[in-house]
Motif scaffolding. Structure first.
Motif, PDB file in Angstrom:
ATOM      1  N   ARG A  72     108.791  58.492 -48.306  1.00  0.00           N
ATOM      2  CA  ARG A  72     107.982  59.157 -49.324  1.00  0.00           C
ATOM      3  C   ARG A  72     108.709  59.146 -50.678  1.00  0.00           C
ATOM      4  N   LEU A  73     110.009  59.395 -50.642  1.00  0.00           N
ATOM      5  CA  LEU A  73     110.778  59.398 -51.886  1.00  0.00           C
ATOM      6  C   LEU A  73     110.770  58.017 -52.542  1.00  0.00           C
ATOM      7  N   GLU A  74     110.883  56.973 -51.737  1.00  0.00           N
ATOM      8  CA  GLU A  74     110.826  55.616 -52.277  1.00  0.00           C
ATOM      9  C   GLU A  74     109.479  55.358 -52.945  1.00  0.00           C
ATOM     10  N   ALA A  75     108.399  55.839 -52.323  1.00  0.00           N
ATOM     11  CA  ALA A  75     107.062  55.641 -52.886  1.00  0.00           C
ATOM     12  C   ALA A  75     106.898  56.419 -54.188  1.00  0.00           C
ATOM     13  N   VAL A  76     107.420  57.642 -54.233  1.00  0.00           N
ATOM     14  CA  VAL A  76     107.361  58.443 -55.460  1.00  0.00           C
ATOM     15  C   VAL A  76     108.134  57.748 -56.570  1.00  0.00           C
ATOM     16  N   GLN A  77     109.316  57.230 -56.247  1.00  0.00           N
ATOM     17  CA  GLN A  77     110.115  56.542 -57.254  1.00  0.00           C
ATOM     18  C   GLN A  77     109.418  55.265 -57.727  1.00  0.00           C
ATOM     19  N   ARG A  78     108.758  54.552 -56.833  1.00  0.00           N
ATOM     20  CA  ARG A  78     108.010  53.351 -57.221  1.00  0.00           C
ATOM     21  C   ARG A  78     106.916  53.701 -58.219  1.00  0.00           C
ATOM     22  N   TYR A  79     106.235  54.803 -57.949  1.00  0.00           N
ATOM     23  CA  TYR A  79     105.164  55.238 -58.846  1.00  0.00           C
ATOM     24  C   TYR A  79     105.721  55.587 -60.229  1.00  0.00           C
ATOM     25  N   ILE A  80     106.817  56.333 -60.267  1.00  0.00           N
ATOM     26  CA  ILE A  80     107.443  56.693 -61.547  1.00  0.00           C
ATOM     27  C   ILE A  80     107.858  55.437 -62.300  1.00  0.00           C
ATOM     28  N   ARG A  81     108.411  54.476 -61.585  1.00  0.00           N
ATOM     29  CA  ARG A  81     108.848  53.231 -62.208  1.00  0.00           C
ATOM     30  C   ARG A  81     107.661  52.428 -62.753  1.00  0.00           C
ATOM     31  N   GLU A  82     106.549  52.442 -62.006  1.00  0.00           N
ATOM     32  CA  GLU A  82     105.369  51.693 -62.432  1.00  0.00           C
ATOM     33  C   GLU A  82     104.743  52.245 -63.709  1.00  0.00           C
ATOM     34  N   LEU A  83     104.966  53.520 -63.988  1.00  0.00           N
ATOM     35  CA  LEU A  83     104.465  54.074 -65.248  1.00  0.00           C
ATOM     36  C   LEU A  83     105.200  53.467 -66.439  1.00  0.00           C
ATOM     37  N   GLN A  84     106.385  52.968 -66.227  1.00  0.00           N
ATOM     38  CA  GLN A  84     107.259  52.326 -67.210  1.00  0.00           C
ATOM     39  C   GLN A  84     107.977  53.360 -68.088  1.00  0.00           C
ATOM     40  N   TYR A  85     109.140  52.937 -68.566  1.00  0.00           N
ATOM     41  CA  TYR A  85     109.911  53.766 -69.481  1.00  0.00           C
ATOM     42  C   TYR A  85     109.283  53.693 -70.874  1.00  0.00           C
ATOM     43  N   ASN A  86     109.221  54.814 -71.554  1.00  0.00           N
ATOM     44  CA  ASN A  86     108.609  54.898 -72.881  1.00  0.00           C
ATOM     45  C   ASN A  86     109.630  54.497 -73.954  1.00  0.00           C
ATOM     46  N   HIS A  87     109.432  53.334 -74.559  1.00  0.00           N
ATOM     47  CA  HIS A  87     110.332  52.834 -75.599  1.00  0.00           C
ATOM     48  C   HIS A  87     109.806  53.079 -77.011  1.00  0.00           C
ATOM     49  N   THR A  88     108.716  53.809 -77.144  1.00  0.00           N
ATOM     50  CA  THR A  88     108.093  53.942 -78.468  1.00  0.00           C
ATOM     51  C   THR A  88     108.853  54.876 -79.402  1.00  0.00           C
ATOM     52  N   GLY A  89     109.708  55.738 -78.845  1.00  0.00           N
ATOM     53  CA  GLY A  89     110.369  56.744 -79.683  1.00  0.00           C
ATOM     54  C   GLY A  89     109.539  57.993 -79.861  1.00  0.00           C
ATOM     55  N   THR A  90     108.361  58.059 -79.241  1.00  0.00           N
ATOM     56  CA  THR A  90     107.500  59.245 -79.266  1.00  0.00           C
ATOM     57  C   THR A  90     107.190  59.654 -77.830  1.00  0.00           C
ATOM     58  N   GLN A  91     107.603  60.843 -77.454  1.00  0.00           N
ATOM     59  CA  GLN A  91     107.313  61.354 -76.114  1.00  0.00           C
ATOM     60  C   GLN A  91     105.875  61.858 -76.112  1.00  0.00           C
ATOM     61  N   PHE A  92     105.050  61.356 -75.188  1.00  0.00           N
ATOM     62  CA  PHE A  92     103.622  61.650 -75.219  1.00  0.00           C
ATOM     63  C   PHE A  92     103.277  63.044 -74.702  1.00  0.00           C
ATOM     64  N   PHE A  93     104.107  63.602 -73.815  1.00  0.00           N
ATOM     65  CA  PHE A  93     103.824  64.908 -73.235  1.00  0.00           C
ATOM     66  C   PHE A  93     104.917  65.894 -73.650  1.00  0.00           C
ATOM     67  N   GLU A  94     104.516  67.023 -74.177  1.00  0.00           N
ATOM     68  CA  GLU A  94     105.485  68.033 -74.618  1.00  0.00           C
ATOM     69  C   GLU A  94     105.908  68.885 -73.422  1.00  0.00           C
ATOM     70  N   ILE A  95     107.188  68.839 -73.111  1.00  0.00           N
ATOM     71  CA  ILE A  95     107.728  69.611 -71.992  1.00  0.00           C
ATOM     72  C   ILE A  95     108.461  70.829 -72.543  1.00  0.00           C
ATOM     73  N   LYS A  96     107.900  72.006 -72.355  1.00  0.00           N
ATOM     74  CA  LYS A  96     108.583  73.246 -72.721  1.00  0.00           C
ATOM     75  C   LYS A  96     109.261  73.775 -71.469  1.00  0.00           C
ATOM     76  N   LYS A  97     110.562  73.727 -71.465  1.00  0.00           N
ATOM     77  CA  LYS A  97     111.299  74.082 -70.254  1.00  0.00           C
ATOM     78  C   LYS A  97     111.149  75.547 -69.862  1.00  0.00           C
ATOM     79  N   SER A  98     110.755  76.385 -70.809  1.00  0.00           N
ATOM     80  CA  SER A  98     110.608  77.802 -70.503  1.00  0.00           C
ATOM     81  C   SER A  98     109.233  78.129 -69.921  1.00  0.00           C
ATOM     82  N   ARG A  99     108.354  77.139 -69.803  1.00  0.00           N
ATOM     83  CA  ARG A  99     107.036  77.390 -69.214  1.00  0.00           C
ATOM     84  C   ARG A  99     107.168  77.724 -67.734  1.00  0.00           C
TER      85      ARG A  99
END
Length: 349
Positions: free
Chosen positions: A105-132
């Motif tokens: 299952r972990l391998e499949a989850v990692q494959r999915y994350i990898r398939e989304l691709q790394y974001n090289h644009t310099g703009t993070q599309f989703f705002e992550i507020k760690k205190s949420r």
């Protein structure tokens, strides 16, 4: 180093808030929990207006791509001027049979994350507020699966938590790294995992060796030393490691993720002390779970009178002051809030 695939993939999402923050000095960012807005001395932007991306954020992203991409403005012009861009495949969220082993299952989850691709644009599309609260972050992770846009390492951690919530025998905890290379500091974060007493990690990075680690490491220190060696091969010196506590498996939990229970400064620790502190943290996690104060299962300890906050609801006030920190080797109070990490371009990892 991977190419500009993130920019091409972003083009599948047409323009339609406000992003970014002004650069701040490193210490101020770390105190305010916003060190993720700079990496290696280069700022990157955060899309704060949600999706679809509004016009000002969209245009600023392309200007930034022109500044940070090796081909400059030509890559933006080539993509934006193309009449018929290739269709980008949308990865399928992994599903599992009850009998599927956790490592698979972990391998499949990692494959999915990898398939989304790394974001090289310099703009993070989703705002992550760690205190949420965790429930709000899980809503955001669900949105990531719907949009299927390229992601950065902090987004991958939230997504990893979301995709492993039903693996109740798996312990998940954040691991943050601060490294030094060529006069600049760099930050990265992965999701540490523990299954059957073996440690591993999920995540995304420009470097293959700085993301997925199969759960084969006998101790937490073995896992961290493996990351340290991977950094060394990239000519980075590991300076600091921050370890959080285990994350609840309840997607409706209103708890906050504890991002930095242990903060280990390698400049202040001998090699043996560093190893001991890592194993002490691992022992603390085992004890916390053993006492029943660790991650509850999805059917246990759920508050019936608490509903998931709306997406636009304000996050709780975070407390990140210099007094909240603890020196290497001490335990941070369990109610402390969060901070850190992320990336830039060039030889960044």
């Amino acid at each position: 180093m991977p190419g500009g695939g993130g920019a091409a993939a972003a083009a599948r999402h047409p323009p339609s808030g406000e992003a970014a923050a002004a650069p701040r000095d490193e210490e101020q960012q770390e105190e305010e929990g916003e060190e993720d807005l700079r990496d290696g001395g280069v700022p990157f932007f955060v899309n704060r207006g949600g999706l679809p991306v509004d016009e000002p954020t969209w245009e600023r992203m392309w200007r930034h791509v022109g500044r940070i991409h090796p081909e400059g403005d030509r890559v933006a012009q080539r993509i934006r001027g193309a009449a018929d861009l290739p269709k980008i495949p949308i990865p399928s969220v992994p599903t599992f049979q009850p009998s599927t082993p956790i490592p698979e299952r972990l391998e499949a989850v990692q494959r999915y994350i990898r398939e989304l691709q790394y974001n090289h644009t310099g703009t993070q599309f989703f705002e992550i507020k760690k205190s949420r609260p965790l429930t709000g972050l899980m809503d955001l992770a669900k949105e990531m699966t719907k949009e299927a846009l390229p992601i950065k390492c902090l987004e991958a951690v939230i997504l990893g938590i979301y995709l492993t919530n039903n693996m109740t025998t798996l312990d998940r905890f954040p691991i943050s790294f601060k490294t030094h290379f060529s006069g600049n500091y760099f930050r990265h974060i992965v999701l540490g995992v523990n299954f059957g007493g073996r440690y591993g990690a999920l995540g995304i990075s420009r470097r293959e060796e700085l993301m997925y680690k199969a759960p084969v490491f006998r101790t937490l220190s073995e896992l961290i030393f493996d990351f340290e060696e991977a950094y060394r091969r990239c000519w980075h010196t590991l300076k600091k490691v921050k370890l959080g506590h285990c994350v609840s498996h309840d997607p409706h939990s209103v708890e906050q993720i504890e991002w930095k229970h242990s903060i280990l400064d390698l400049d202040k620790l001998t090699r043996e002390d560093f190893r001991k502190e890592l194993e002490r943290h691992a022992r603390d996690m085992r004890l916390k779970i053993g006492k029943g104060t660790g991650p509850p299962s999805p059917t246990k300890d759920r508050k019936k009178d608490v509903s998931s906050p709306q997406r636009g609801q304000a996050s709780p006030h975070r407390r990140n002051s210099r007094g909240d920190r603890r020196p290497s080797g001490e335990k941070k109070p369990a109610d402390s809030k969060a901070m850190p990490d992320l990336n830039g371009y060039q030889i960044r990892v």
